[in-house]
Design a protein around this motif. Structure first.
Motif, PDB file in Angstrom:
ATOM      1  N   ARG A   1       0.822  -1.221   0.000  1.00  0.00           N
ATOM      2  CA  ARG A   1       0.000   0.000   0.000  1.00  0.00           C
ATOM      3  C   ARG A   1       0.852   1.266   0.000  1.00  0.00           C
ATOM      4  O   ARG A   1       0.336   2.380  -0.122  1.00  0.00           O
TER       5      ARG A   1
ATOM      6  N   ASN B   1       2.883   4.140  -1.343  1.00  0.00           N
ATOM      7  CA  ASN B   1       3.096   4.806  -2.632  1.00  0.00           C
ATOM      8  C   ASN B   1       4.549   5.242  -2.768  1.00  0.00           C
ATOM      9  O   ASN B   1       5.319   5.219  -1.807  1.00  0.00           O
TER      10      ASN B   1
ATOM     11  N   TRP C   1       4.665   1.685 -13.748  1.00  0.00           N
ATOM     12  CA  TRP C   1       3.558   1.764 -12.780  1.00  0.00           C
ATOM     13  C   TRP C   1       2.433   2.676 -13.236  1.00  0.00           C
ATOM     14  O   TRP C   1       1.468   2.872 -12.508  1.00  0.00           O
TER      15      TRP C   1
HETATM   16  C1  LIG Z   1       2.260  -0.693  -5.123  1.00  0.00           C
HETATM   17  S1  LIG Z   1       0.808   0.168  -5.534  1.00  0.00           S
HETATM   18  C2  LIG Z   1       0.702   1.335  -4.229  1.00  0.00           C
HETATM   19  C3  LIG Z   1      -0.657   1.345  -3.551  1.00  0.00           C
HETATM   20  C4  LIG Z   1      -1.790   1.814  -4.412  1.00  0.00           C
HETATM   21  N1  LIG Z   1      -1.874   3.273  -4.419  1.00  0.00           N
HETATM   22  C5  LIG Z   1      -3.110   1.215  -3.982  1.00  0.00           C
HETATM   23  O1  LIG Z   1      -4.130   1.894  -4.088  1.00  0.00           O
HETATM   24  O2  LIG Z   1      -3.120   0.054  -3.564  1.00  0.00           O
HETATM   25  C6  LIG Z   1       1.420   1.058  -6.916  1.00  0.00           C
HETATM   26  C7  LIG Z   1       0.399   1.907  -7.611  1.00  0.00           C
HETATM   27  O3  LIG Z   1       0.031   3.017  -6.801  1.00  0.00           O
HETATM   28  C8  LIG Z   1      -0.044   4.208  -7.570  1.00  0.00           C
HETATM   29  N2  LIG Z   1       1.026   5.120  -7.116  1.00  0.00           N
HETATM   30  C9  LIG Z   1       2.097   4.814  -6.353  1.00  0.00           C
HETATM   31  N3  LIG Z   1       2.850   5.895  -6.106  1.00  0.00           N
HETATM   32  C10 LIG Z   1       2.253   6.916  -6.753  1.00  0.00           C
HETATM   33  C11 LIG Z   1       2.567   8.300  -6.890  1.00  0.00           C
HETATM   34  N4  LIG Z   1       3.656   8.841  -6.326  1.00  0.00           N
HETATM   35  N5  LIG Z   1       1.727   9.069  -7.627  1.00  0.00           N
HETATM   36  C12 LIG Z   1       0.627   8.551  -8.225  1.00  0.00           C
HETATM   37  N6  LIG Z   1       0.283   7.230  -8.124  1.00  0.00           N
HETATM   38  C13 LIG Z   1       1.089   6.431  -7.399  1.00  0.00           C
HETATM   39  C14 LIG Z   1       0.142   3.809  -9.005  1.00  0.00           C
HETATM   40  O4  LIG Z   1      -1.125   3.548  -9.553  1.00  0.00           O
HETATM   41  C15 LIG Z   1       0.929   2.511  -8.894  1.00  0.00           C
HETATM   42  O5  LIG Z   1       0.747   1.660 -10.012  1.00  0.00           O
END
Ligand SMILES: C[S@@+](CC[C@H](N)C(=O)[O-])C[C@H]1O[C@@H](n2cnc3c(N)ncnc32)[C@H](O)[C@@H]1O
Length: 402
Positions: free
Chosen positions: A223, A225, A279
């Protein structure tokens, strides 16, 4: 050459910070597994059915064969009933089972427990769900310590047909206990291939274990980011199969807890491109949002960090000021976790010049940061501990003045 330093820089940096040609072999997270360097060995199939209740079991139907045989091994009793599924060859599974995580009943005491979480999970505009600190965290405070629910052998993707590894991935998830299956289903998966595979691709971390690359899913940690200048650092403990996440800076309540998904030494354009292609998001972290003049200055510092790191591979002949400049550049770049290697160099170089208190000061900083970035089990810390305690007893003492 000093052996402990050699271990530290080659093993640990190769895992986390060293990007090989074309940038595709060592991402921090999984999306690029389909582009990874591929190879496979000949293997004579000999199925294993294990007796130990915390050891993964498999059945013949959960195996697929090409030049090697890969099976989905599952245990519902692993880690106090959290369970685990491992997609790998039977012989690699057999050696994994020797690890304390499977063989020592006490090895996972206190792991996977989140008695009073230091964060809240929230929906965040433009970034899906994320974790927000609900109390002040200081450097070194633990955020997570979890075992994976899934581990996938990287070679299976190169060796098996896509349909076959998809079937094994589904079997691996279906064989998990309900609670872990539910955690997996709740993960975000960037829609590309199929719901199971997409969740794995979006969330898995790359690990190296017994010289094999695995992709591992830790649903709670997934979870977090991304931020190019994160406030948390992570490492994987190979003995207990535990993934630790700690605060690497002080974090105030209401602040999002973040990690980096990529090598933080990359310059701006490369970071943006990589995060977008793997991502699917345009990074708007504070570093990526800098005015172009400031972004340019940051890129120049990052290039200089890379140049100095290359030069310091031969640290025995380099001037101490070079390591001190590296420390300063890392501080300017707010790259706290990777700065541990700069302190490491500075400690050894100070030692060779007989600078007693400088050696201790740098060694203590290398330990403080390195424990959070390289992990508690890193053998090379013995050497740093020795330097921090009594530099004059180490072989480096006055070495450059002899
Ligand atoms: C490992 S998951 C992280 C958790 C995710 N946000 C969730 O709702 O479960 C990775 C995804 O989160 C989002 N994400 C992660 N970091 C981000 C950031 N700095 N800005 C925008 N989206 C981000 C992207 O959609 C990515 O593919």
């Amino acid at each position: 050459m000093l052996p402990e330093l050699f271990t530290f820089t080659t093993v640990a940096l190769a895992l986390r910070h060293h990007i090989t040609s074309g940038d595709v072999c060592y991402p921090s997270l999984l999306q690029s597994r389909l582009e990874m360097c591929r190879s496979s060995d000949q293997y004579n199939f000999d199925p294993v059915f294990v007796a130990n209740s915390s050891s993964p079991r498999t059945s013949q139907s959960d195996c697929r064969n090409n030049t090697e045989t890969f099976c989905a091994f599952s245990s519902s009793s692993f880690a106090g009933g959290r369970g685990i599924s491992i997609l790998t060859t039977p012989d690699r599974m057999e050696s994994l089972q020797q690890l304390p995580a499977f063989a020592d009943a006490d090895a996972l005491l206190g792991i996977n427990e989140q008695l009073s979480p230091v964060f809240e999970e929230r929906e965040l505009p433009g970034r899906g769900r994320g974790l927000i600190a609900n109390k002040t965290l200081h450097r070194g405070d633990r955020i997570f310590a979890h075992t994976p629910i899934l581990m996938l052998d990287g070679e299976s993707f190169g060796d098996l047909e896509k349909e076959e590894w998809l079937e094994l991935e589904h079997a691996a998830v279906n064989n998990l206990p309900l609670k872990s299956r539910t955690l997996f289903s709740a993960l975000y998966g960037r829609p590309v291939t199929d719901p199971v595979s997409d969740r794995i691709d979006t969330n898995a971390f790359v690990l190296e274990l017994n010289e094999v690359t695995y992709y591992a899913v830790f649903p709670e940690t997934a979870r977090l980011n991304h931020d190019c200048r994160p406030n948390a650092a992570y490492f994987f403990d190979k003995q207990t199969l535990t993934h630790y996440v700690h605060a690497i800076t002080d974090i105030t309540p209401g602040t999002e807890i973040t990690i980096t998904y990529i090598d933080p030494h990359m310059t701006r354009q490369r970071r943006l491109k990589r995060l977008s292609s793997l991502w699917g998001f345009n990074c708007s972290c504070s570093l990526c949002s800098l005015h172009s003049e400031l972004a340019h200055a940051s890129d120049e510092r990052l290039d200089q960090i890379t140049t100095i790191n290359d030069r310091l591979e031969d640290w025995e002949t380099a001037p101490l000021q070079m390591a001190q400049t590296l420390i300063s550049l890392y501080e300017q770049e707010r790259l706290h976790a990777p700065a541990s290697s700069a302190y490491w160099y500075a400690a050894l170089m100070s030692c060779t010049q007989g600078l007693y208190w400088e050696t201790i000061r740098y060694a203590q900083r290398a330990i403080e940061l390195g424990l959070l970035d390289y992990g508690f089990g890193d053998e090379s810390f013995q050497r740093m501990r020795q330097l921090a305690k009594e530099p004059a007893e180490d072989e480096c003492w006055l070495a450059r003045l002899k």
